[in-house]
Write a protein that holds these residues in place. Structure first.
Motif, PDB file in Angstrom:
ATOM      1  N   LEU A  79       0.834  -1.206   0.000  1.00  0.00           N
ATOM      2  CA  LEU A  79       0.000   0.000   0.000  1.00  0.00           C
ATOM      3  C   LEU A  79       0.868   1.254   0.000  1.00  0.00           C
ATOM      4  O   LEU A  79       0.580   2.213  -0.711  1.00  0.00           O
ATOM      5  CB  LEU A  79      -0.941  -0.013   1.205  1.00  0.00           C
ATOM      6  CG  LEU A  79      -1.916   1.141   1.323  1.00  0.00           C
ATOM      7  CD1 LEU A  79      -2.811   1.230   0.091  1.00  0.00           C
ATOM      8  CD2 LEU A  79      -2.753   0.993   2.580  1.00  0.00           C
ATOM      9  N   GLU A  80       1.955   1.245   0.761  1.00  0.00           N
ATOM     10  CA  GLU A  80       2.857   2.395   0.788  1.00  0.00           C
ATOM     11  C   GLU A  80       3.501   2.625  -0.580  1.00  0.00           C
ATOM     12  O   GLU A  80       3.584   3.770  -1.050  1.00  0.00           O
ATOM     13  CB  GLU A  80       3.938   2.167   1.842  1.00  0.00           C
ATOM     14  CG  GLU A  80       4.916   3.309   1.963  1.00  0.00           C
ATOM     15  CD  GLU A  80       5.977   3.036   3.009  1.00  0.00           C
ATOM     16  OE1 GLU A  80       6.954   3.813   3.051  1.00  0.00           O
ATOM     17  OE2 GLU A  80       5.862   2.059   3.754  1.00  0.00           O
ATOM     18  N   ARG A  81       3.935   1.553  -1.243  1.00  0.00           N
ATOM     19  CA  ARG A  81       4.532   1.694  -2.584  1.00  0.00           C
ATOM     20  C   ARG A  81       3.526   2.226  -3.584  1.00  0.00           C
ATOM     21  O   ARG A  81       3.863   3.041  -4.446  1.00  0.00           O
ATOM     22  CB  ARG A  81       5.089   0.360  -3.060  1.00  0.00           C
ATOM     23  CG  ARG A  81       6.390   0.017  -2.376  1.00  0.00           C
ATOM     24  CD  ARG A  81       7.086  -1.112  -3.031  1.00  0.00           C
ATOM     25  NE  ARG A  81       7.551  -0.730  -4.360  1.00  0.00           N
ATOM     26  CZ  ARG A  81       7.962  -1.611  -5.261  1.00  0.00           C
ATOM     27  NH1 ARG A  81       7.985  -2.882  -4.993  1.00  0.00           N
ATOM     28  NH2 ARG A  81       8.376  -1.207  -6.445  1.00  0.00           N
ATOM     29  N   VAL A  82       2.270   1.762  -3.486  1.00  0.00           N
ATOM     30  CA  VAL A  82       1.240   2.259  -4.401  1.00  0.00           C
ATOM     31  C   VAL A  82       1.006   3.736  -4.165  1.00  0.00           C
ATOM     32  O   VAL A  82       0.950   4.530  -5.106  1.00  0.00           O
ATOM     33  CB  VAL A  82      -0.075   1.450  -4.239  1.00  0.00           C
ATOM     34  CG1 VAL A  82      -1.225   2.142  -4.945  1.00  0.00           C
ATOM     35  CG2 VAL A  82       0.102   0.038  -4.766  1.00  0.00           C
ATOM     36  N   ARG A  83       0.876   4.119  -2.908  1.00  0.00           N
ATOM     37  CA  ARG A  83       0.609   5.535  -2.600  1.00  0.00           C
ATOM     38  C   ARG A  83       1.773   6.429  -3.028  1.00  0.00           C
ATOM     39  O   ARG A  83       1.560   7.571  -3.433  1.00  0.00           O
ATOM     40  CB  ARG A  83       0.337   5.698  -1.113  1.00  0.00           C
ATOM     41  CG  ARG A  83      -1.036   5.204  -0.742  1.00  0.00           C
ATOM     42  CD  ARG A  83      -1.377   5.506   0.670  1.00  0.00           C
ATOM     43  NE  ARG A  83      -2.765   5.132   0.943  1.00  0.00           N
ATOM     44  CZ  ARG A  83      -3.212   4.866   2.139  1.00  0.00           C
ATOM     45  NH1 ARG A  83      -2.435   4.929   3.188  1.00  0.00           N
ATOM     46  NH2 ARG A  83      -4.485   4.542   2.308  1.00  0.00           N
ATOM     47  N   LEU A  84       3.004   5.936  -2.959  1.00  0.00           N
ATOM     48  CA  LEU A  84       4.153   6.740  -3.393  1.00  0.00           C
ATOM     49  C   LEU A  84       4.205   6.894  -4.907  1.00  0.00           C
ATOM     50  O   LEU A  84       4.734   7.884  -5.410  1.00  0.00           O
ATOM     51  CB  LEU A  84       5.451   6.108  -2.893  1.00  0.00           C
ATOM     52  CG  LEU A  84       5.729   6.193  -1.393  1.00  0.00           C
ATOM     53  CD1 LEU A  84       6.969   5.400  -1.036  1.00  0.00           C
ATOM     54  CD2 LEU A  84       5.887   7.651  -0.982  1.00  0.00           C
ATOM     55  N   ASN A  85       3.662   5.920  -5.624  1.00  0.00           N
ATOM     56  CA  ASN A  85       3.769   5.933  -7.088  1.00  0.00           C
ATOM     57  C   ASN A  85       2.493   6.338  -7.808  1.00  0.00           C
ATOM     58  O   ASN A  85       2.502   6.469  -9.024  1.00  0.00           O
ATOM     59  CB  ASN A  85       4.198   4.541  -7.590  1.00  0.00           C
ATOM     60  CG  ASN A  85       5.622   4.240  -7.233  1.00  0.00           C
ATOM     61  OD1 ASN A  85       6.526   4.869  -7.761  1.00  0.00           O
ATOM     62  ND2 ASN A  85       5.826   3.317  -6.313  1.00  0.00           N
ATOM     63  N   ILE A  86       1.409   6.540  -7.074  1.00  0.00           N
ATOM     64  CA  ILE A  86       0.149   6.902  -7.731  1.00  0.00           C
ATOM     65  C   ILE A  86       0.201   8.372  -8.119  1.00  0.00           C
ATOM     66  O   ILE A  86       0.767   9.212  -7.416  1.00  0.00           O
ATOM     67  CB  ILE A  86      -1.046   6.591  -6.815  1.00  0.00           C
ATOM     68  CG1 ILE A  86      -2.323   6.483  -7.617  1.00  0.00           C
ATOM     69  CG2 ILE A  86      -1.195   7.627  -5.720  1.00  0.00           C
ATOM     70  CD1 ILE A  86      -3.462   5.806  -6.883  1.00  0.00           C
ATOM     71  N   ARG A  87      -0.354   8.673  -9.273  1.00  0.00           N
ATOM     72  CA  ARG A  87      -0.377  10.052  -9.774  1.00  0.00           C
ATOM     73  C   ARG A  87      -1.803  10.554  -9.675  1.00  0.00           C
ATOM     74  O   ARG A  87      -2.719  10.021 -10.291  1.00  0.00           O
ATOM     75  CB  ARG A  87       0.103  10.108 -11.209  1.00  0.00           C
ATOM     76  CG  ARG A  87       1.555   9.767 -11.338  1.00  0.00           C
ATOM     77  CD  ARG A  87       2.048  10.019 -12.751  1.00  0.00           C
ATOM     78  NE  ARG A  87       3.438   9.682 -12.834  1.00  0.00           N
ATOM     79  CZ  ARG A  87       3.915   8.596 -13.436  1.00  0.00           C
ATOM     80  NH1 ARG A  87       3.080   7.765 -14.026  1.00  0.00           N
ATOM     81  NH2 ARG A  87       5.194   8.365 -13.459  1.00  0.00           N
ATOM     82  N   ARG A  88      -1.982  11.599  -8.959  1.00  0.00           N
ATOM     83  CA  ARG A  88      -3.299  12.215  -8.797  1.00  0.00           C
ATOM     84  C   ARG A  88      -3.397  13.414  -9.741  1.00  0.00           C
ATOM     85  O   ARG A  88      -2.465  14.195  -9.852  1.00  0.00           O
ATOM     86  CB  ARG A  88      -3.498  12.694  -7.358  1.00  0.00           C
ATOM     87  CG  ARG A  88      -3.327  11.618  -6.332  1.00  0.00           C
ATOM     88  CD  ARG A  88      -4.638  11.105  -5.898  1.00  0.00           C
ATOM     89  NE  ARG A  88      -4.396  10.027  -4.929  1.00  0.00           N
ATOM     90  CZ  ARG A  88      -5.277   9.139  -4.630  1.00  0.00           C
ATOM     91  NH1 ARG A  88      -6.440   9.179  -5.196  1.00  0.00           N
ATOM     92  NH2 ARG A  88      -5.025   8.202  -3.768  1.00  0.00           N
ATOM     93  N   PRO A  89      -4.544  13.576 -10.397  1.00  0.00           N
ATOM     94  CA  PRO A  89      -4.709  14.733 -11.306  1.00  0.00           C
ATOM     95  C   PRO A  89      -4.845  16.045 -10.559  1.00  0.00           C
ATOM     96  O   PRO A  89      -5.095  16.149  -9.445  1.00  0.00           O
ATOM     97  CB  PRO A  89      -5.985  14.421 -12.080  1.00  0.00           C
ATOM     98  CG  PRO A  89      -6.659  13.305 -11.386  1.00  0.00           C
ATOM     99  CD  PRO A  89      -5.675  12.690 -10.444  1.00  0.00           C
TER     100      PRO A  89
END
Length: 89
Positions: A79-89
């Motif tokens: 979950l931490e890796r996803v949150r670090l790599n997710i791009r929010r518009p």
């Protein structure tokens, strides 16, 4: 009456094997084809809040982006890796 070229070709084992190969290839293309609706579609990208995703969805999201999640990683690490790599518009 002597066999004609067509008679010899139709009784040849090579012709039967070639025809069988063509039929097998056509069947494989039909079943696994590259059409609009393949028989085994790729799973969709998970959507929504990553905190609600399952471990499999977290791993799939990371794998689709070539981030190679560790097989021993916990849910919190994923979950931490996803949150670090997710791009929010």
């Amino acid at each position: 009456m002597a066999p004609t070229l067509l008679d010899r070709m139709l009784s040849s084992k090579n012709a039967v094997l070639a025809f069988g190969g063509i039929v097998a290839l056509a069947t494989a293309f039909t079943v696994f084809g590259s059409g609009d609706q393949p028989i085994f579609p790729k799973p969709d990208d998970p959507t929504g809040d990553p905190a609600t995703w399952s471990i499999d969805q977290l791993r799939r999201w990371l794998e689709l982006r070539n981030l190679h999640p560790s097989p021993t990683a916990s849910r919190e690490e994923l979950l931490e890796r996803v949150r670090l790599n997710i791009r929010r518009p």
